[in-house]
Design an enzyme around this catalytic site. Sequence first.
Site, short mmCIF file in Angstrom:
data_model
loop_
_atom_site.label_atom_id
_atom_site.label_comp_id
_atom_site.label_asym_id
_atom_site.label_seq_id
_atom_site.Cartn_x
_atom_site.Cartn_y
_atom_site.Cartn_z
N ALA A 1 -1.31 -5.97 0.54
CA ALA A 1 0.14 -6.08 0.33
C ALA A 1 0.51 -7.08 -0.78
O ALA A 1 1.37 -6.74 -1.62
CB ALA A 1 0.80 -6.46 1.65
N GLY B 1 7.27 1.18 0.08
CA GLY B 1 6.30 0.28 0.71
C GLY B 1 6.41 -1.10 0.07
O GLY B 1 7.44 -1.45 -0.51
N PHE B 2 5.33 -1.87 0.13
CA PHE B 2 5.38 -3.25 -0.37
C PHE B 2 5.67 -3.31 -1.86
O PHE B 2 6.47 -4.12 -2.32
CB PHE B 2 4.05 -3.96 -0.07
CG PHE B 2 3.91 -4.34 1.37
CD1 PHE B 2 4.54 -5.47 1.86
CD2 PHE B 2 3.18 -3.57 2.25
CE1 PHE B 2 4.43 -5.83 3.20
CE2 PHE B 2 3.06 -3.91 3.59
CZ PHE B 2 3.69 -5.05 4.06
N GLU C 1 -9.75 -5.94 14.15
CA GLU C 1 -8.54 -6.33 14.89
C GLU C 1 -8.30 -5.38 16.07
O GLU C 1 -7.97 -5.83 17.17
CB GLU C 1 -7.34 -6.38 13.92
CG GLU C 1 -7.50 -7.57 12.97
CD GLU C 1 -6.42 -7.69 11.89
OE1 GLU C 1 -6.15 -8.81 11.47
OE2 GLU C 1 -5.88 -6.67 11.46
N GLY D 1 8.35 5.59 -3.25
CA GLY D 1 7.62 4.77 -2.29
C GLY D 1 8.35 3.48 -1.97
O GLY D 1 8.51 2.62 -2.83
N ASP E 1 -1.41 0.41 -3.95
CA ASP E 1 -2.65 1.09 -3.54
C ASP E 1 -2.94 2.36 -4.33
O ASP E 1 -4.04 2.90 -4.24
CB ASP E 1 -2.54 1.48 -2.05
CG ASP E 1 -2.74 0.30 -1.12
OD1 ASP E 1 -2.88 -0.83 -1.62
OD2 ASP E 1 -2.76 0.50 0.11
#
Length: 430
Positions: free
Chosen positions: A318, A15-16, A173, A13, A302
């Site tokens: 994040a 990701g962050f 949003e 992964g 996550d």
Amino acid sequence: MALDNLHHVVVVGGGFGGLQLVKDLKGLPVRITLIDRRNHHLFQPLLYQVATTLLATSEIAWPIRRLFRDRPEVTTLLAEVDGVNAAAKTLTLSGGDDISYDTLVLATGATHAYFGRDEWAPFAPGLKTLEDATTIRRRMLLAFEQAEREIDPAVRDALLTFTIVGAGPTGVELAGIIAELAHVTLPREFRNIDTRKTRIMLVEAGSRVLAGFAEELSAYAHKALERLGVEIHLGERVTDCSAAGVMIGEAFIGSRTIVWAAGVEASPAAVWLGVPADRAGRVIVGKDLSTPGLPEVFVIGDTASVLQEDGKPVPGIAPAAKQQGSYVAKIIKARLMQKPVPPSFRYRHQGSLATIGRRSAIIDFGRFKLTGALAWWIWGIAHIYFLIGTRSRFAVAWSWLWIYLSGQHTARLITQRETVVPPSSNDSGT
Ligand SMILES: Cc1cc2nc3c(=O)[nH]c(=O)nc-3n(C[C@H](O)[C@H](O)[C@H](O)COP(=O)(O)OP(=O)(O)OC[C@H]3O[C@@H](n4cnc5c(N)ncnc54)[C@H](O)[C@@H]3O)c2cc1C
């Protein structure tokens, strides 16, 4: 020392969480294999801006391979992991290859969940990947185009009705920007329809929008959304989704564009490892983020379920993933150097932010709370700071400034063909 002889850390992964971990392992005597099924790191907090035509895909994503071009000890692999053999210390890539590890870190994130109604997915896409964002953008723009040519008023109304399910930050949003697009940006460009009459429905089963924020901030957001023309349905549940529309409770509403912004489900890391998970499928990790019974396997971000000191779960955001990545890098370093490992992971909350439309935001820093235009500027500066690289920072800052001054969205492109089956002629579409 030859790289092959070094301790092998495999990170799944980019990701962050995974990216932060690899950054923080710099300088250690390890070789690292970073595996991701996509070739890019994605800044998910701005994904809704791609979906709503404010930003282009390349402004919020970066090739992972490029980020580590100056780190010879890091090998990047584009591959999907579909299993772990913890006893043999190997993981399996789809296609069958095995990779062995000394330390494994799973940072495979989460995705949206349809609460057991996965058949709704084709009609109500969620927002997690660049493909999701361009799908939503395409459907939204095509709905206006089709409405311009449609002669049946009922079908036209269904085309001009947008439903967003879930009033968390992503739902709010999306709703705010779609409302501004329809009510402010588009009206002068269409001849046969009045886009100011577009209906934007935000449906939430809970009792308020942005339930994770303080009550006064969620009340502010509620009013700001209503001012933008968003119709808010609180305490109501979506009971069906189809190509023609949504059922809200017992009522059918024709709506050709539905976006799913509710529910979270972790990646199947718990299944790969055969360890206990929480209700969202997150691995219940120990206080050092390792997997119970498997000290050389860590799960972060996550995909991990870990409690704070007050008993509340660490949120799936994040900064939490990045803090966990940094923490695990410290543990790996301490173990390699045979030093005492750091105390249990402690999450530090830095605040919560959300935007409502193009000029307003809410900020919750605990005692310090802020709403309105100034909050939007702080939100904007914070997000530009967290982007990767000077080019992206300039590009996003310039896009926002342009939109702020001109009201024009710059990324209004319809790309790829639509794959959803249109409603049949038996389906009234009303
Ligand atoms: C639309 C949206 C808006 C958000 N807004 C905010 C916000 O405003 N602020 C905030 O703080 N947080 C926000 N979040 C949440 C935040 O993005 C996540 O908490 C964060 O990305 C978690 O980081 P991670 O490293 O755990 O997972 P991710 O960043 O999701 O990375 C997981 C990586 O694992 C890869 N992967 C998954 N499965 C496999 C596999 N089987 N094999 C190989 N690779 C795999 C994926 O391709 C991905 O690159 C938002 C999320 C979304 C979806």
